[in-house]
Design an enzyme around this catalytic site. Structure first.
Site, PDB file in Angstrom:
ATOM      1  N   ALA A 196       0.849  -1.184   0.000  1.00 30.54           N
ATOM      2  CA  ALA A 196       0.000   0.000   0.000  1.00 30.54           C
ATOM      3  C   ALA A 196       0.899   1.253   0.000  1.00 30.54           C
ATOM      4  CB  ALA A 196      -0.980  -0.037   1.154  1.00 30.54           C
ATOM      5  N   SER A 197       0.609   2.218   0.839  1.00 29.11           N
ATOM      6  CA  SER A 197       1.392   3.463   0.810  1.00 29.11           C
ATOM      7  C   SER A 197       2.814   3.303   1.311  1.00 29.11           C
ATOM      8  CB  SER A 197       0.680   4.556   1.609  1.00 29.11           C
ATOM      9  OG  SER A 197      -0.401   5.071   0.879  1.00 29.11           O
ATOM     10  N   GLY A 198       3.146   2.151   1.897  1.00 28.59           N
ATOM     11  CA  GLY A 198       4.550   1.887   2.195  1.00 28.59           C
ATOM     12  C   GLY A 198       5.393   1.889   0.944  1.00 28.59           C
TER      13      GLY A 198
END
Length: 406
Positions: free
Chosen positions: A120-122
């Protein structure tokens, strides 16, 4: 204690032929459907391969430890154990490295060591490392205006912003990051990124590269941290423009092959057929941990220097606490927190920094305790504020102190 979360199997997600409870593309970010989708992103989206190269993967030596006695307190003062956190935070997989050894690992919800899972936003933090590396090599000047390299943005909200401000998310561009429904954070953005189907009669931008120049400025750049995924889209555009390579190609050549990862990684690609740099990375849990260990060791891993130590040193420097404190992410518990080169910084005595993604994705690096924690999860909401995941996350430096003292 809250009971363990339901698994994809107990929820009946995609079970049976045909499945009685089907998970669609439109549901993939939403709970409880993400209990299945975060481990099956490739079934729902096109992806670009990040080749790992040839040869045997770099070993992660084992030195198992019992962490069940590690306890922490949440913000309400309640005491919990490390095992409580793992069960209560919708963990799919978690691995703890100490001095390069795997001291703890656990797989839940049907996940296995070879499972590809969403960052995801990682994903932004991987993009940030690539940007830091290419900046170090002189491919672009972080202090220069972004329009020096992407003149297409001259009339947009990014006009006047430096590349560094984009990397640190201190640009002032009008946008909404909706923590309740990530699919509708911005209706047109969700369409051009391929998260939402184009409605009949749609006549807007077809790709992210057509959409970004239409975004408008909302204030002065450089004064306030504002978490804004399109900043990462602009950064990836810069990397690909200056290098002539796709993001997948850059990551394979500069990081994944020399890292000697266990499996190929993948990036979700949008309608423009290029990688979704702010949210689309997929890897195994052990490979996430390998990447974190390489950063902990100042770019060295498996007997070679994969990225210069100076690149990691620049990332570890952290961002501007004042700009962060001026933003909506400010937390009085961490007055020196910051954001820099697409990484989050606690500003604590352990100089800890981390990648963080929707639903509980985390790569936590503690240079003082020589500890890496890789965690992949499928929490049903984007930001599980007030639950045991974030409470345990805030207590991880204590875990590092316990291990370092042994």
């Amino acid at each position: 204690m809250t009971p363990p979360a339901d698994t994809a199997e107990t929820l009946g997600l995609m079970c049976g032929f045909p499945p009685q409870v089907r998970v669609s593309h439109a549901q993939q970010l939403l709970g409880p459907y993400n209990r299945w989708s975060f481990q099956n992103i490739q079934r729902l989206n096109p992806t670009a391969d990040v080749w790992r190269g040839q040869g045997v993967a770099t070993a992660l030596p084992l030195a198992p430890r019992d962490l069940s006695q590690v306890r922490y307190h949440n913000r309400a003062g309640q005491a919990f154990s490390f095992d409580d956190m793992v069960e209560m935070s919708y963990t799919d997989g978690i691995m703890v490295l100490h001095h390069g050894h795997v001291i703890y690992q656990c797989y839940l919800n049907g996940m296995q060591p070879h499972t590809l899972h969403a960052w995801a936003s990682g994903s932004k933090s991987m993009t940030g490392v690539l940007a830091s590396l290419l900046a170090h090599e002189g491919l672009f000047d972080p202090a220069a205006p972004i329009t020096d390299y992407l003149p297409e943005l001259a009339g947009s909200g990014w006009a006047g912003a430096s590349v560094q401000q984009i990397m640190d998310m201190t640009t002032a561009v009008q946008f909404r990051e909706d923590e309740v429904d990530p699919i509708s954070e911005n209706w047109q953005y969700s369409v051009v990124m391929g998260w939402r189907a184009r409605p009949e009669g749609y006549a807007g931008a077809e790709t992210i590269y057509e959409f970004l120049p239409t975004m408008r400025q909302s204030g002065p750049h450089g004064q306030r941290f504002t978490y804004l995924t399109p900043n990462t889209d602009v950064l990836a555009w810069l990397l690909m423009r200056r290098s002539g390579r796709t993001l997948a190609g850059l990551m394979s050549e500069r990081i994944w092959q020399p890292l000697r990862a266990d499996l190929d990684a993948h990036w979700v690609v949008g309608p423009a057929a290029f990688e979704t740099a702010g949210s689309g990375l997929l890897t195994t849990l052990p490979d996430m941990a390998r990447f974190g260990q390489m950063l902990l060791q100042r770019g060295a891993f498996g007997g070679q220097q994969i990225i210069p130590a100076a690149v990691v040193g620049e990332i570890e420097r952290g961002g501007e606490p004042v700009a962060y404190a001026n933003g909506s992410a400010a937390n009085p518990m961490f007055p020196q927190a910051s954001y820099h080169n697409q990484w989050w910084f606690l500003g604590n005595d352990h100089r800890a920094y981390y990648a963080l993604g929707y639903g509980g994705q985390m790569l936590y690096i503690d240079p003082v305790a020589q500890m890496v924690v890789a965690k992949m999860s499928s929490f049903p909401t984007p930001t599980p504020a007030g639950n045991e995941f974030y409470s345990a996350f805030a207590a991880l430096p204590v875990l590092g102190q316990v291990l370092a003292a042994e």
